[in-house]
Scaffold this active site. Structure first.
Site, short mmCIF file in Angstrom:
data_model
loop_
_atom_site.label_atom_id
_atom_site.label_comp_id
_atom_site.label_asym_id
_atom_site.label_seq_id
_atom_site.Cartn_x
_atom_site.Cartn_y
_atom_site.Cartn_z
N ASP A 106 7.81 4.34 -4.51
CA ASP A 106 8.53 5.30 -3.67
C ASP A 106 7.83 6.66 -3.66
O ASP A 106 7.69 7.30 -2.61
CB ASP A 106 9.97 5.47 -4.18
CG ASP A 106 10.80 4.22 -3.99
OD1 ASP A 106 10.93 3.77 -2.84
OD2 ASP A 106 11.32 3.70 -4.99
N ASN A 124 12.34 0.62 -5.19
CA ASN A 124 13.50 0.46 -6.10
C ASN A 124 14.53 1.58 -5.95
O ASN A 124 15.52 1.59 -6.66
CB ASN A 124 13.03 0.34 -7.56
CG ASN A 124 12.23 1.55 -8.03
OD1 ASN A 124 12.57 2.69 -7.73
ND2 ASN A 124 11.16 1.30 -8.77
N GLU A 138 -8.09 16.09 5.04
CA GLU A 138 -9.13 16.30 4.03
C GLU A 138 -8.88 15.52 2.74
O GLU A 138 -9.80 14.92 2.19
CB GLU A 138 -9.26 17.79 3.71
CG GLU A 138 -9.84 18.63 4.84
CD GLU A 138 -8.80 19.07 5.87
OE1 GLU A 138 -9.17 19.78 6.82
OE2 GLU A 138 -7.61 18.70 5.72
#
Length: 673
Positions: free
Chosen positions: A154, A184, A411
């Protein structure tokens, strides 16, 4: 024991080992490792192709772990493969242990990348996927047919770098990527729903990914998803695995401790740990055990792999016999040695910008270093990496024969993907942007330094002389920042980054030569936007290889030493002409690399900058950039404020970077005695 029970047992074995490592260390992250155990077990016991007897085999699949805090999961799974001992797992996070808190690159043990800062790990994987595709165009499918597996969490999806990776991987159709997203819904201090409400599947589909959503704790669904992903031939695949943070965890009272932030970043602790280990089939008094059935599962996989790789090796040997020149080239590319480059035909345009000098060097490299890939963050015609591009063409979807990656405005993503190209093996990467935008790249620079990746950072528009673009685009503090990386030592005692700021186009050539010879650390080249007058014709540019050298006034008698790097060396030469009219004896020293200079003998350093000498430094950056070189008796004239929007020649006048001000500053400095 049926397959379902066996796979659950193996995953529980990983959970037991992971939780126990954290518990013994009294430090770490058990919850994510426990939730991800099912996926890594299926991947490692059934899908990942590697040579058990030659872990550095070029044709192996790669596994890139993004969330380094899930190291207990990785170490435990690798222990099942036989790459870590149980005693080494017991030493988790201890001094000198091969199981540090976040994984550090060690290919022989199955760790492809150092991971830690979230988001960067999966960018390395995407870069590795480009490397594999590019090398396939050079070497053929027999030698390059592996899959890049990536594991993200996540937090990695939330990090902004995931947008750049998602966009580029989708746009390029990197169908050799299979990325598992361990969803989760729990992070260190909150549930994910508190900070995000996006539709992740829709986002990746919009970028051009194939997306599968499964129960990430169900071995059958994991297996089916991996099979589907392997069949995909046009897009990268994201498998969203809905997993349970801390799967199997119990509190001290026996109630569920699953799906709780308390398991994310701390040991389960005391009775909760005991209850958990008993609940998932382990012995809390002796948890560091590999169950016999699990040992047999991985032993069978090793035998399967030996047969798989035997067929692959036979095909590779046949290919090598049919293509001896290419085979020798491949060995050279994957050796880690510096490429052989013939610079003799290169002629630099006099009095040009050092970015133009760099472009000429890049043209030579594009023609001679076939395993080099260059990239730019939408600035190739301005940072002059187009010197490379003009001798090749863009990498594009369905055409990976070009050696130039147009990264768009990203970048950090660009830098990390270029790092991943090197981590894959066989590729020497370079990437360019404006120096001021190196600020976006600092996390990647640091990780490249830690992993000793010999990437070449090409940074143009090196100072306030960017001019009309104004203070947002005028680097002032950036050189001081990157010079700190010259002073920071890596674990091998090397300068963690080699930094060059050349004084003119000829010195630029020498700096590029050294950059290509440096295959143990990153190299940074800091280049001017504006034209720079060449140093005097008698300059011995080969001495730039020593980091600092005398470009004028080499005799032993002098009144003052003038010292600078980059464009300011020419300004010193102009100022010295005025000082000599006052019968002052002047030595001028160019210092393209302080770090390299500090690596020279004490005798050489004393020869160039004698102790007690009066030394005047000139820098377009912060004065601290040169203060350690001029010493306590010296003075530095630098820039201690942001720039302004105006033509660069006006800024030179306003800020005092003129021959006349050098004369005035040095005269005042000498008068202090």
């Amino acid at each position: 024991m049926n397959d379902k029970k066996l796979m659950n047992l193996a995953a529980d074995n990983i959970r037991i080992l992971a939780a126990s490592m954290v518990e013994k260390a009294k430090s770490g992250h058990p919850g994510g490792a426990m939730g991800g155990a099912d996926f890594i077990n299926v991947l490692f016991s059934e899908f990942l192709i590697y040579d058990p007897e030659n872990p550095t085999w070029e044709g192996r699949d790669r596994f890139f772990l993004d969330p380094g805090h899930m190291s207990p999961m990785l170490y435990s799974a690798l222990a099942l493969q036989g790459r870590f001992t149980l005693d080494e797992l017991k030493d988790f996070r201890q001094w000198g242990s091969p199981t540090p808190g976040h994984p550090e690159r060690d290919i022989t043990r199955g760790i492809e990348n150092t991971s830690g800062p979230l988001g960067q790990g999966h960018a390395y994987g995407a870069g590795a996927a480009i490397a594999e595709k590019y090398l396939e165009t050079k070497l053929g499918r027999t030698m390059m047919q592996h899959t890049i597996y990536i594991y993200i969490s996540d937090g990695g999806v939330q990090e902004e770098i995931s947008q750049g990776v998602g966009r580029l991987a989708g746009a390029l159709g990197l169908d050799n990527i299979i990325m598992f997203y361990d969803s989760n819904d729990i992070q260190l201090s909150t549930e994910c729903g508190v900070v995000t409400a996006e539709d992740t599947a829709a986002k990746y589909e919009a970028w051009g990914w194939k997306v599968l959503t499964i129960d990430g704790n169900d071995a059958d669904e994991i297996r089916q998803a991996l099979h589907q992903a392997q069949q995909e031939q046009q897009r990268p695949t994201l498998i969203i695995g809905n997993t349970v943070m801390g799967k199997g965890a119990l509190r001290a009272d026996g109630s569920s401790f699953e799906h709780h932030i308390g398991t994310h970043g701390a040991p389960l602790g005391g009775e909760a740990y005991v209850k958990t280990i008993l609940h998932i089939g382990g012995n809390p008094d002796n948890p560091f055990v590999i169950f016999p059935e699990v040992e047999q599962l991985y032993a069978r996989r090793r035998e399967e792999l030996k047969e798989i790789v035997a067929h692959r090796h036979a095909a590779e040997q046949a290919w090598a016999s049919e293509n001896p020149d290419r085979a020798a080239q491949m060995r050279e590319w994957f050796s880690g040695k510096a490429p052989q480059v013939d610079w003799s035909a290169l002629t630099q345009k006099a009095d040009a910008a050092t970015r133009v000098g760099s472009a000429a060097c890049l043209g030579v490299l594009a023609e001679q270093v076939e395993n080099m890939i260059c990239s730019s963050a939408d600035l190739s015609n301005s940072d002059r990496t187009d010197g490379f591009l003009n001798k090749t063409h863009d990498i594009r979807r369905s055409d990976f024969s070009g050696a130039f990656l147009q990264a768009g405005v990203s970048e950090l993503t660009m830098a990390c993907m270029c790092i991943g190209m090197y981590l894959h093996g066989g590729i020497i990467p370079a990437c360019g942007t404006f120096f001021v935008f190196s600020d976006y790249m600092k996390p990647a620079i640091r990780m490249a330094a830690l992993m000793r990746v010999p990437i070449k950072f090409v940074w143009s528009h090196d100072a306030f002389r960017v001019g009309e673009d104004g203070p947002t685009h005028q680097p002032v503090e950036q050189e001081a920042q990157i010079r700190l990386m010259e002073k920071l030592q890596n674990h091998q005692g090397e300068d963690s980054v080699r930094v060059f700021r050349p004084a003119d186009v000829n010195e630029t050539t020498v700096c590029w030569q050294m950059a290509m010879e440096n295959m143990s650390t990153p190299t940074a080249l800091i280049l001017s936007r504006q034209n720079v007058k060449n140093l005097h014709p008698e300059t011995d540019y080969t001495q730039a290889r020593r980091g600092a050298y005398i470009v004028a006034g080499s005799d032993e008698r002098f009144d003052v030493i003038l010292l600078a790097s980059g464009s300011e060396v020419a300004t010193l030469e102009a100022g010295a002409e005025l000082l000599r009219k006052d019968h002052l004896r002047v030595r001028i020293v160019s210092v393209p690399s302080e770090g390299l200079f500090r690596r020279q003998s004490k005798e050489y350093q004393e020869q160039i900058l004698p102790r007690g000498a009066k030394i005047f430094g000139l820098t377009a950056g912060l004065p601290v950039t040169l203060e350690s070189l001029v010493g306590s008796n010296g003075r530095v004239f630098g820039l201690e404020h942001f720039g302004h929007s105006a033509p660069f020649k006006v800024l030179d006048e306003k800020f005092g970077f003129t021959a006349e001000n050098v004369y005035a500053q040095v005269k005042a400095f000498l008068a202090e005695d």
